[in-house]
Design a protein around this motif. Structure first.
Motif: not given
Length: 116
Positions: A11, A38, A40, A87, A89-90, A111-115
């Motif tokens: 994250w 990736r 989503a 975001p 890119d999540t 997992q990649v989470t952008v927030s």
């Protein structure tokens, strides 16, 4: 048996950075191309970037100027440096390797989470 092991997901806040790595093992022939895809939620898996054995790089337009792909041919590893993350890119990021004889192989995903 070819195995691809990814690491480095997690994250991060918008504008932050992450570095993904993928190590290939059990390879018994030449690796042509290594890359990152990736997926989503609710969307199809898409190519993010790839790099050939000669070092030629290609990026999807959405990540140009923000992501950098690199590889170590001697270690059969590939990295994805992701800067200025957004975001959108999540996603789950998957490593892919195309081998001369054994064909295409995938990692399990990270997992990649952008927030915020």
């Amino acid at each position: 048996q070819v195995q691809l092991e990814e690491s480095g997901g997690g994250w991060v806040q918008p504008g932050g950075s992450l570095r993904l790595s993928c190590a290939a093992s059990g390879i018994i022939d030449s690796v042509y191309t290594m890359g990152w895809y990736r997926q989503a939620p609710g969307k199809q898996r898409e190519l993010v970037a790839f790099i050939t054995s000669l070092g030629d790089r290609n990026y999807v337009d959405a990540v140009k100027g923000r992501f950098t792909i690199s590889r170590d041919n001697g270690k059969n590893t590939v990295h994805l440096q992701m800067n200025s993350l957004k975001p959108e890119d999540t996603a789950v990021y998957y490593c892919n390797a195309i081998l001369r004889i054994l064909g295409s192989h995938w990692g399990q995903g990270t997992q990649v989470t952008v927030s915020s």
